[in-house]
Design an enzyme around this catalytic site. Structure first.
Site, PDB file in Angstrom:
ATOM      1  N   ARG A 102     -30.751 -41.878  30.905  1.00  0.00           N
ATOM      2  CA  ARG A 102     -31.673 -41.014  30.450  1.00  0.00           C
ATOM      3  C   ARG A 102     -31.961 -41.455  29.112  1.00  0.00           C
ATOM      4  NH1 ARG A 102     -31.328 -35.024  28.775  1.00  0.00           N
ATOM      5  NH2 ARG A 102     -33.484 -34.765  28.282  1.00  0.00           N
ATOM      6  N   HIS A 147     -37.971 -35.414  22.935  1.00  0.00           N
ATOM      7  CA  HIS A 147     -36.784 -34.982  22.990  1.00  0.00           C
ATOM      8  C   HIS A 147     -36.893 -34.336  21.398  1.00  0.00           C
ATOM      9  CE1 HIS A 147     -32.245 -34.802  24.382  1.00  0.00           C
ATOM     10  NE2 HIS A 147     -32.297 -34.115  22.930  1.00  0.00           N
ATOM     11  N   GLU A 192     -35.358 -29.315  26.796  1.00  0.00           N
ATOM     12  CA  GLU A 192     -35.048 -28.016  26.104  1.00  0.00           C
ATOM     13  C   GLU A 192     -36.064 -27.378  25.448  1.00  0.00           C
ATOM     14  OE1 GLU A 192     -31.111 -28.334  23.975  1.00  0.00           O
ATOM     15  OE2 GLU A 192     -30.301 -28.722  26.115  1.00  0.00           O
ATOM     16  N   ASN A 332     -29.461 -28.843  31.291  1.00  0.00           N
ATOM     17  CA  ASN A 332     -28.536 -29.372  30.388  1.00  0.00           C
ATOM     18  C   ASN A 332     -27.812 -28.016  30.162  1.00  0.00           C
ATOM     19  OD1 ASN A 332     -29.900 -31.595  29.915  1.00  0.00           O
ATOM     20  ND2 ASN A 332     -30.718 -30.869  27.811  1.00  0.00           N
ATOM     21  N   TYR A 334     -23.752 -26.694  28.925  1.00  0.00           N
ATOM     22  CA  TYR A 334     -22.574 -27.124  28.161  1.00  0.00           C
ATOM     23  C   TYR A 334     -21.687 -25.857  28.291  1.00  0.00           C
ATOM     24  CZ  TYR A 334     -24.986 -30.884  26.172  1.00  0.00           C
ATOM     25  OH  TYR A 334     -25.488 -32.371  25.894  1.00  0.00           O
ATOM     26  N   GLU A 402     -27.782 -33.218  31.233  1.00  0.00           N
ATOM     27  CA  GLU A 402     -26.868 -33.419  30.226  1.00  0.00           C
ATOM     28  C   GLU A 402     -25.612 -32.535  30.406  1.00  0.00           C
ATOM     29  OE1 GLU A 402     -27.974 -32.470  26.079  1.00  0.00           O
ATOM     30  OE2 GLU A 402     -29.880 -33.636  26.482  1.00  0.00           O
TER      31      GLU A 402
END
Ligand code: GBH
Length: 509
Positions: A102, A147, A192, A332, A334, A402
């Site tokens: 990606r 992005h 995002e 994504n 985290y 991600e």
């Protein structure tokens, strides 16, 4: 008799503890068809900031104008120099055995005027070279259109706060589909939106740092969603039949957990503001912003003397365009935060996003974490997030675009290895339950320009040496472990890699 009893209960104990250990240490398989990759983004790796006709984006502009806004006063002028070193990047993908990669396109590299009146052949050529090199070795390209590196010229005209960006973005998307769509089957429109809008328009933690609290981030959100939907619609109507690709959007989805039982509704509210804001309009049955968000912002706005809600409304046409405008949900993920209600300790600017929510989030000091202040290791939050997304949006296909861990550098990254194992394990728990996760990308293939943190926080499977002109890339321990996960298509918690030599094998040789 008594000794027999003791003996038999001892056996039960032994058996029990054995099964517990076995369960934790068992090798878990990934299902057939599940795909593995790694991710990067244009501004973070390419460099070549003004090479061959490329013009200025908002990150070039901001870092050149005020270098020390960035932790180490650095910028992405050269970054990993992937503009020149893309063949080494593809070699690394082959070493890891990636099924897909990606990456994102630089709008300014392809359209130096921001518009399609002039297509920069050198920019198109760069991406053609990269794509063709990957395809030679059976690595699927997955393109993110946006992005975070908006053309500065469009920012000067308001950027995502200007509704005309819907057409600007749609034109750019069409150029990308036309030039690369014959070979690229995975498309992501935006990376995002929450970070683009909240951090860039409602705060000062990402370019363009507008800090238009309680207003800018919501205008951005609406325009960005409609722009995404327009690009989706273009692909759907003009390219899908010919090329059969798939188009989605990537949301950053942090999990929020109540501090105590009392706060369950607070956690739900902040989840709705943070990622529901972008997921609900696209993936819910009804479309539109989450009801809780609409109610709360409308009430606050009225109280504050505004003549209308600071959260813009979709027209019925826009609402329909946005609803269902995604073939998969890119996530994504985290980390996780705890939440509590605001009290006398807290003061927020009025109006603002946080004041609209009236919620505070935090992470306990004792939680183990990475180099990034916000990155605490809470794998159960990943499981809960996937579970909730499945519930809320009728089990959509989810692509993890991600997930990863930051350090301050070094090749012996045992904490990163452990993070990947724990998070992949949590993801498998959700999948066992029926959650439709279709793929996973590690962030990141290699160290790169970590936005406001510059090169001080490292996310790479490969370490990058920024003091060498060759930007030498060296595999970390996590690269070897990830490679074995992909090769065996399973998670073996006891695998110890031989980190002396990296090879290329299998389908990518
Ligand atoms: C992603 O952003 C980006 O897509 C990628 O470019 C970036 O390099 C990578 O992750 C690593 O950062 O500080 O209060 O905002 C991640 C964005 C940042 C979202 C932290 C959640 C939570 C805490 N995340 N944020 S806060």
């Amino acid at each position: 008799m008594k000794s027999l009893l003791i003996f038999s209960s001892l056996c039960v104990l032994l058996v029990e503890s054995k099964t517990i250990i076995e369960a934790k240490q068992s090798v878990r398989k990934f299902p057939d068809g599940f795909i593995f990759g790694a991710a990067t983004a244009s501004y973070q790796i390419e460099g070549g900031w003004d090479a061959d006709g490329k013009t200025e984006n908002i990150w070039d502009h901001m870092t050149h104008k005020e270098p020390c806004l960035i932790a180490d006063c650095s910028n992405g002028d050269v970054a990993d120099d992937s503009y020149n070193l893309y063949k080494r990047d593809v070699e690394m993908m082959r070493e890891l055995g990636l099924q897909f990669y990606r990456f994102s396109l630089s709008w300014n590299r392809i359209l130096p005027t921001s518009f399609p009146d002039k297509i920069n052949e050198a920019g198109v050529q760069y991406y053609n070279n990269l794509i063709n090199e990957m395809l030679k070795y059976n690595i699927e390209p997955m393109i993110t259109l946006y992005h975070w590196d908006l053309p500065q010229k469009l920012q000067d005209m308001g950027g995502w706060a200007n509704p005309h960006i819907v057409d600007w973005f749609a034109d750019y998307a069409r150029v990308a589909f036309e030039n690369f769509g014959d070979r690229v089957k995975y498309w992501i429109t935006m990376n995002e939106p929450r970070e683009v809008c909240y951090q860039g328009y409602g705060d000062v933690t990402k370019a363009p740092r507008l800090n238009m609290k309680g207003i800018g981030e919501y205008m951005c959100a609406k325009n960005l969603l409609v722009a995404h939907a327009k690009a989706y619609d273009i692909y759907d109507k003009e390219f899908r039949e010919k090329w059969g690709g798939t188009v989605g959007i990537t949301l950053s989805a942090t999990w929020h957990e109540p501090e105590g039982d009392m706060d369950a509704d607070l956690a739900e509210t902040i989840n709705q503001f943070e990622w529901g804001q972008y997921a609900h309009p696209i993936f819910s049955e009804t479309g539109d912003f989450p009801p809780i968000m609409k109610e709360m912002i409308a009430a606050k706005s009225a109280e504050q003397g505004f003549y209308r809600s600071r959260l813009p409304e979709f027209t019925p046409e826009e609402l329909e365009l946005v609803r269902g405008s995604s073939d998969f949900l890119g996530i994504n993920h985290y980390s996780t935060f705890l939440v509590r209600k605001i009290d006398e300790r807290d003061s927020f600017e009025v109006p603002s996003y946080w004041d609209d929510m009236e919620i505070v989030r935090y992470q306990p000091e004792e939680w183990e974490g990475g180099a990034s202040s916000w990155l605490k290791v809470v794998p159960s939050g990943f499981y809960k997030l996937l579970h909730r997304l499945r519930e809320l949006y009728d089990n959509p296909p989810i692509m993890i675009t991600e997930n990863g861990f930051s350090t301050r550098g070094g090749l012996e990254d045992d904490n990163r290895v452990s993070y990947y194992r724990l998070y992949l394990d949590a993801m498998l728990d959700a999948m066992d339950e029926g959650c439709d996760v279709i793929g996973y990308a590690a962030w990141s293939l290699m160290d790169n320009f970590e936005w406001m943190q510059g090169y001080t926080e490292r996310f790479g499977l490969y370490e990058v040496d920024y003091s060498s002109p060759e930007r030498t890339r060296t595999p970390r321990k996590a690269a070897f472990v990830y490679k074995e996960i992909l090769r065996s298509r399973s998670l073996d918690p006891n695998y110890v890699p031989d980190t002396t030599v990296m090879t290329i094998d299998g389908v990518n040789s």
